[in-house]
Design an enzyme around this catalytic site. Structure first.
Site, mmCIF file in Angstrom:
data_model
loop_
_atom_site.group_PDB
_atom_site.id
_atom_site.type_symbol
_atom_site.label_atom_id
_atom_site.label_comp_id
_atom_site.label_asym_id
_atom_site.label_seq_id
_atom_site.Cartn_x
_atom_site.Cartn_y
_atom_site.Cartn_z
ATOM 1 N N ASP A 74 1.251 4.063 2.916
ATOM 2 C CA ASP A 74 0.289 4.927 2.252
ATOM 3 C C ASP A 74 0.985 6.062 1.486
ATOM 4 O O ASP A 74 1.254 5.937 0.297
ATOM 5 C CB ASP A 74 -0.714 5.465 3.271
ATOM 6 C CG ASP A 74 -2.040 5.869 2.638
ATOM 7 O OD1 ASP A 74 -2.179 5.763 1.409
ATOM 8 O OD2 ASP A 74 -2.953 6.284 3.380
ATOM 9 N N ASP A 75 1.268 7.163 2.163
ATOM 10 C CA ASP A 75 1.912 8.339 1.548
ATOM 11 C C ASP A 75 2.981 8.893 2.491
ATOM 12 O O ASP A 75 2.722 9.870 3.207
ATOM 13 C CB ASP A 75 0.876 9.431 1.256
ATOM 14 C CG ASP A 75 -0.154 9.020 0.229
ATOM 15 O OD1 ASP A 75 0.206 8.908 -0.952
ATOM 16 O OD2 ASP A 75 -1.316 8.803 0.617
ATOM 17 N N HIS A 80 1.338 4.873 -2.500
ATOM 18 C CA HIS A 80 0.921 5.677 -3.643
ATOM 19 C C HIS A 80 2.125 6.330 -4.317
ATOM 20 O O HIS A 80 3.123 6.646 -3.672
ATOM 21 C CB HIS A 80 -0.084 6.740 -3.200
ATOM 22 C CG HIS A 80 -1.388 6.171 -2.758
ATOM 23 N ND1 HIS A 80 -2.411 5.892 -3.630
ATOM 24 C CD2 HIS A 80 -1.831 5.806 -1.531
ATOM 25 C CE1 HIS A 80 -3.440 5.397 -2.967
ATOM 26 N NE2 HIS A 80 -3.106 5.326 -1.685
ATOM 27 N N HIS A 86 -9.724 0.777 -2.185
ATOM 28 C CA HIS A 86 -9.739 1.357 -0.844
ATOM 29 C C HIS A 86 -11.146 1.233 -0.262
ATOM 30 O O HIS A 86 -12.140 1.325 -0.981
ATOM 31 C CB HIS A 86 -9.393 2.846 -0.893
ATOM 32 C CG HIS A 86 -7.950 3.145 -1.091
ATOM 33 N ND1 HIS A 86 -7.196 2.588 -2.105
ATOM 34 C CD2 HIS A 86 -7.112 3.982 -0.416
ATOM 35 C CE1 HIS A 86 -5.956 3.064 -2.042
ATOM 36 N NE2 HIS A 86 -5.881 3.903 -1.021
ATOM 37 N N HIS A 94 0.845 -1.202 0.000
ATOM 38 C CA HIS A 94 0.000 0.000 0.000
ATOM 39 C C HIS A 94 0.880 1.250 0.000
ATOM 40 O O HIS A 94 1.227 1.794 1.051
ATOM 41 C CB HIS A 94 -0.941 0.020 1.210
ATOM 42 C CG HIS A 94 -2.044 1.031 1.065
ATOM 43 N ND1 HIS A 94 -3.359 0.682 0.847
ATOM 44 C CD2 HIS A 94 -2.019 2.387 1.066
ATOM 45 C CE1 HIS A 94 -4.093 1.781 0.737
ATOM 46 N NE2 HIS A 94 -3.295 2.820 0.878
ATOM 47 N N GLU A 147 -11.996 3.420 5.479
ATOM 48 C CA GLU A 147 -11.058 4.392 6.054
ATOM 49 C C GLU A 147 -11.864 5.573 6.571
ATOM 50 O O GLU A 147 -12.015 5.765 7.777
ATOM 51 C CB GLU A 147 -10.047 4.826 4.989
ATOM 52 C CG GLU A 147 -9.033 5.837 5.488
ATOM 53 C CD GLU A 147 -8.143 6.362 4.374
ATOM 54 O OE1 GLU A 147 -7.044 6.859 4.700
ATOM 55 O OE2 GLU A 147 -8.549 6.323 3.199
#
Length: 365
Positions: free
Chosen positions: A306-307, A43, A225, A41, A228
């Site tokens: 994630d980021d 991005h 996704h 996961h 969340e």
């Protein structure tokens, strides 16, 4: 979810731990950065190094707000519309510094270097080519550029890379079908999955069933996704309608025991991102992310960053948070790493090598 340390299970024992077993205290801890793992996961723009963001902004004359310079990592809270808009705005500004093919190649090479340094031997990086197509000649040239950059990064670092093409749930479902067909076209050339990202509150998974059906027929993993910013209903649509193999986040599934049982029964992996959940306000603290509850319920978990560009934490930090805030033992951390590898699209030889490395990590003195 009080903190514990490592399990009384001997470190030589590489068997999966009893999920109901509470770890006992011990001073022996292995370095999680040396634990072989898969990262499922992450991005594309969000994987960029902060130093690279600042350098490329200077090179291309892009003005960065204070939240991406002096006040980095930014303070985020996206559980309301205004907070999500700010998060998305910062992401879009970061993406705007990627203006040349060399910029994209650099991003992937540096990302692979960072993955290697944190024990990740296989990366599945998610990209929506629509966000880059205007600068790089269209959707198809953008995908081909990303895939070529991924191959170069693998050759340079030894980290295997698969690409997940992701649709934007705030755009029309017909756009998603276009991306699904494009993803299938490159299914044997580096694309391994089809995803659905952005604000859950602005696009139901149900509306994208057609695109995911196209991707599934083409042999791609379904990795939307869900769960969340919205509750278990969002997760259920991903499981039942999109036939998800993995779900990005999915932590809200704990609010529906029946749904969680269904996820475990189907072996749908949850890509849990502790630092991201805290950064966006999904959880108040890392201790509030329900990793322990999901694990003990039997769910397959793949920790993700994630980021990192916006949350300030890469993959190894997620394992540290789970160890420190949820008391995961070394044996349990090793099991999380195994689950990430088994839930991946990594080729069999890479899987065997990484799984063998997990056993060696756990057995090390």
């Amino acid at each position: 979810m009080e903190a514990r340390t490592v399990s009384a299970r001997p470190v030589e024992d590489s068997r999966p731990p009893d999920r109901g077993e509470r770890p006992a205290r011990s001073s022996a801890r292995q370095d999680v950065a040396l634990l072989p793992k898969a990262h499922l996961h992450l991005h594309f723009t969000g994987s960029m190094r902060h130093s690279t963001l600042v350098e490329l902004a200077g090179t291309h004359g892009v003005h960065l707000p204070d939240a991406l310079v002096e006040d980095w990592p930014p303070r985020l809270h996206a559980t309301d519309e205004r907070g999500w808009f700010r998060f998305q705005r910062l992401y879009d500004i970061a993406r705007s510094v990627l203006q040349t093919p060399d910029d994209l190649r650099r991003l992937l090479r540096e990302t692979a270097e960072d993955e290697a340094a944190e024990g990740s031997g296989w990366l599945e990086i998610q990209v929506d080519p629509s966000g880059y197509a205007a600068k790089f000649g269209g959707l198809t040239p953008t995908v081909e550029l990303v895939l070529a950059a991924a191959r170069d990064a693998t050759e340079a670092t030894g980290v295997g890379i698969g690409v997940v093409i992701a649709a934007n749930r705030t755009r029309h479902p017909l756009d998603a079908k276009t991306l699904a067909r494009l993803a299938v076209r490159y299914a044997g050339d580096g694309v391994v999955g089809f995803g659905l990202s952005n604000d859950e509150r602005r696009g139901r998974a149900y509306d994208f069933e057609g695109a995911f059906r196209i991707a599934a027929r083409g042999g791609l993993l379904s990795v939307p996704h869900g769960g969340e910013l919205l509750g278990p209903g969002s997760v259920r649509e991903c499981v039942e309608t999109l036939r998800a193999d993995r779900i990005g986040h999915g932590v809200r599934a704990v609010e529906d025991p029946g749904l969680l049982d269904r996820i475990v029964e189907r072996d749908v992996a949850l890509e849990v991102c502790p630092a991201s959940n805290v950064g966006l306000g999904v959880a108040r603290t890392a201790a509030d992310v329900p990793v322990r509850r999901l694990f003990e319920a039997g769910a397959t978990i793949a920790l993700g960053a994630d980021d990192p560009l916006l949350f300030g934490a890469r993959l190894a930090r997620q394992y540290e948070l789970v160890r420190g805030e949820h008391g995961f033992s070394d044996a349990e951390l090793a099991e999380l790493a195994r689950q990430s590898i088994k839930a991946s699209a990594a080729p069999e030889d890479i899987r065997r090598r990484l799984l063998s490395g997990v056993d060696a990590w756990l057995a090390a003195p």
